[in-house]
Scaffold this motif. Structure first.
Motif, PDB file in Angstrom:
ATOM      1  N   THR A  11     -12.486   2.417  -7.673  1.00  0.00           N
ATOM      2  CA  THR A  11     -11.373   3.165  -7.091  1.00  0.00           C
ATOM      3  C   THR A  11     -11.618   3.467  -5.616  1.00  0.00           C
ATOM      4  OG1 THR A  11     -10.899   4.197  -9.236  1.00  0.00           O
ATOM      5  CG2 THR A  11      -9.965   5.249  -7.285  1.00  0.00           C
ATOM      6  N   LEU A  14     -11.165   0.336  -3.578  1.00  0.00           N
ATOM      7  CA  LEU A  14      -9.753  -0.004  -3.371  1.00  0.00           C
ATOM      8  C   LEU A  14      -9.095   0.946  -2.375  1.00  0.00           C
ATOM      9  CD1 LEU A  14      -8.643  -0.830  -7.042  1.00  0.00           C
ATOM     10  CD2 LEU A  14      -9.004  -2.438  -5.160  1.00  0.00           C
ATOM     11  N   LEU A 203      -7.247   4.914 -11.001  1.00  0.00           N
ATOM     12  CA  LEU A 203      -7.382   3.492 -10.683  1.00  0.00           C
ATOM     13  C   LEU A 203      -6.057   2.768 -10.877  1.00  0.00           C
ATOM     14  CD1 LEU A 203      -9.193   1.105  -9.947  1.00  0.00           C
ATOM     15  CD2 LEU A 203      -9.787   0.887 -12.380  1.00  0.00           C
ATOM     16  N   GLY A 204      -5.339   3.105 -11.955  1.00  0.00           N
ATOM     17  CA  GLY A 204      -4.040   2.474 -12.209  1.00  0.00           C
ATOM     18  C   GLY A 204      -3.036   2.781 -11.122  1.00  0.00           C
ATOM     19  N   CYS A 207      -3.918   0.781  -7.921  1.00  0.00           N
ATOM     20  CA  CYS A 207      -3.559  -0.634  -8.056  1.00  0.00           C
ATOM     21  C   CYS A 207      -2.049  -0.822  -7.926  1.00  0.00           C
ATOM     22  CB  CYS A 207      -4.049  -1.172  -9.401  1.00  0.00           C
ATOM     23  SG  CYS A 207      -5.847  -1.306  -9.545  1.00  0.00           S
ATOM     24  N   TRP A 208      -1.298   0.048  -8.595  1.00  0.00           N
ATOM     25  CA  TRP A 208       0.166  -0.013  -8.506  1.00  0.00           C
ATOM     26  C   TRP A 208       0.616   0.203  -7.068  1.00  0.00           C
ATOM     27  CZ3 TRP A 208       3.297   4.255  -7.155  1.00  0.00           C
ATOM     28  CH2 TRP A 208       4.671   4.025  -7.243  1.00  0.00           C
ATOM     29  N   MET A 210      -1.031  -0.323  -4.272  1.00  0.00           N
ATOM     30  CA  MET A 210      -1.391  -1.453  -3.405  1.00  0.00           C
ATOM     31  C   MET A 210      -0.395  -2.591  -3.560  1.00  0.00           C
ATOM     32  SD  MET A 210      -5.567  -1.599  -3.642  1.00  0.00           S
ATOM     33  CE  MET A 210      -5.654  -2.951  -2.479  1.00  0.00           C
ATOM     34  N   LEU A 211      -0.057  -2.927  -4.806  1.00  0.00           N
ATOM     35  CA  LEU A 211       0.898  -4.014  -5.048  1.00  0.00           C
ATOM     36  C   LEU A 211       2.265  -3.676  -4.467  1.00  0.00           C
ATOM     37  CD1 LEU A 211      -0.046  -4.928  -8.736  1.00  0.00           C
ATOM     38  CD2 LEU A 211      -0.537  -6.260  -6.675  1.00  0.00           C
TER      39      LEU A 211
END
Length: 349
Positions: A11, A14, A203-204, A207-208, A210-211
């Motif tokens: 995490t 990222l 973390l989820g 990631c969401w 960033m996309l």
């Protein structure tokens, strides 16, 4: 290193990666990227405690900076929201007052031991600060949505994005608050399963995020911060401005400016020859519709006509009448006609 530490490490990686991406990516309005990059870096410093406990114990002064920097998270997020919503927002010297809690606790923790008692005081202050800022964020978003509806004809993706992000942060904070209360009353004996859940949730979200940011740059388009919301119109005003409303309606019907995808209140005012503030008042308060809904009414009426022509598919019609996404077209069509474009075509051809 256990699974929670591993997730924390990923995490943080990222977060730092996204921060660097935001800082080096060319942008017309760089200020939002700077604020959010700083927010992510401060957050990554806080999360790093999951796998760097020994370092923070060995170097208490670094830990003091880490703990105190938590009080910078919400001010940075608040200013990120402000700069995204309003493209002409500028950070001024008076805004540094938002960092005062950080400096106060940095000094306090630097000159005394971080005991359980003063740590509890810090946690209370941090939570009060958090909910004060999250309330301010929701207020800013509510006002932004109102102004956008009154002045722009495109679907407001920015509002949805920012509201979703803010709600996710609020949910995450609720988990952290529960864990903090539990650890405080049980001598900081953490719940392994809860820590794992918080780490996976964080973390989820990252990631969401960033996309979303990398594939949807159009989300970061703000409006003028100096636009003022209008007060509600009266029945007498509707009768008084009857001729002006007829003039606007005739222009909309004959010239069809609503076919322009990027039509705004300002550009329509220039076309019709009516001052922008006057046009805003007439549409939003006298007619009783937001500019967004007012324009979509004409677009949907045009779409109903084109749907009777089977040579055009629904996507072609969508672009012809000024919409830029299928979801916004379907939503507006169903709102005005109570059915979908495809069902309307079937029953009218």
């Amino acid at each position: 290193m256990n699974i929670v530490d591993d997730i924390g490490l990923v995490t943080v990686f990222l977060l730092v990666f996204l921060s660097l991406y935001l800082l080096i990516t060319p942008s017309k309005n760089k200020l939002p990227n700077i604020f959010f990059a700083l927010f992510l870096l401060v957050t990554s410093l806080d999360i790093s405690a999951l796998f760097l406990q020994n370092i923070f114990i060995k170097y208490p002064h670094i830990n003091t900076i880490r703990v105190s920097s938590v009080l910078l998270q919400m001010p940075l997020f608040y200013f990120y929201i402000k700069t995204i919503c309003y493209h002409n927002f500028r950070f001024r010297s008076t805004h540094w007052v938002h960092s005062i809690l950080f400096f106060i606790f940095l000094v306090l923790f630097s000159f005394q031991i971080l005991t359980k008692e003063n740590h509890i005081f810090y946690l209370v202050v941090a939570q009060l600060q958090y909910y004060g800022y999250i309330f301010s964020v929701f207020y800013v978003l509510r006002r932004y949505k109102k102004l956008h509806l009154e002045n722009y004809s495109l679907q407001n993706k920015t509002y949805r994005w920012l509201m979703t992000t803010s709600i996710l942060f609020l949910v995450g904070n609720c988990f952290v608050l529960f864990r903090t209360i539990y650890e405080t009353f049980y001598d900081y004996q953490g719940l392994a399963l809860l820590n794992l859940g918080i780490s996976l949730f964080g973390l989820g979200v990252i990631c969401w995020f960033m996309l979303k940011t990398m594939h949807n740059p159009e989300l970061f388009t703000g409006i003028d911060k100096d636009i003022k919301p209008l007060e509600k119109g009266t029945i007498e005003e509707k009768e008084k401005y009857h001729e002006e409303i007829d003039h606007i309606s005739r222009y909309m019907t004959t010239q069809k400016p609503y076919l322009e995808e990027t039509l705004t209140l300002q550009s329509l005012a220039q076309k019709i020859g009516i001052p922008e503030k006057q046009l805003s008042f007439l549409i939003n308060k006298v007619v009783g519709k937001h500019f967004f809904d007012f324009i979509n009414t004409y677009r949907i009426q045009e779409a109903k006509t084109l749907l009777q022509d089977k040579e055009l598919n629904i996507q072609e019609i969508m672009y012809k009448v000024g919409f830029n996404s299928k979801s916004s077209f379907n939503t507006a069509f169903k709102k005005n006609v109570s059915t979908t474009p495809s069902n309307y075509r079937k029953s009218n051809t």
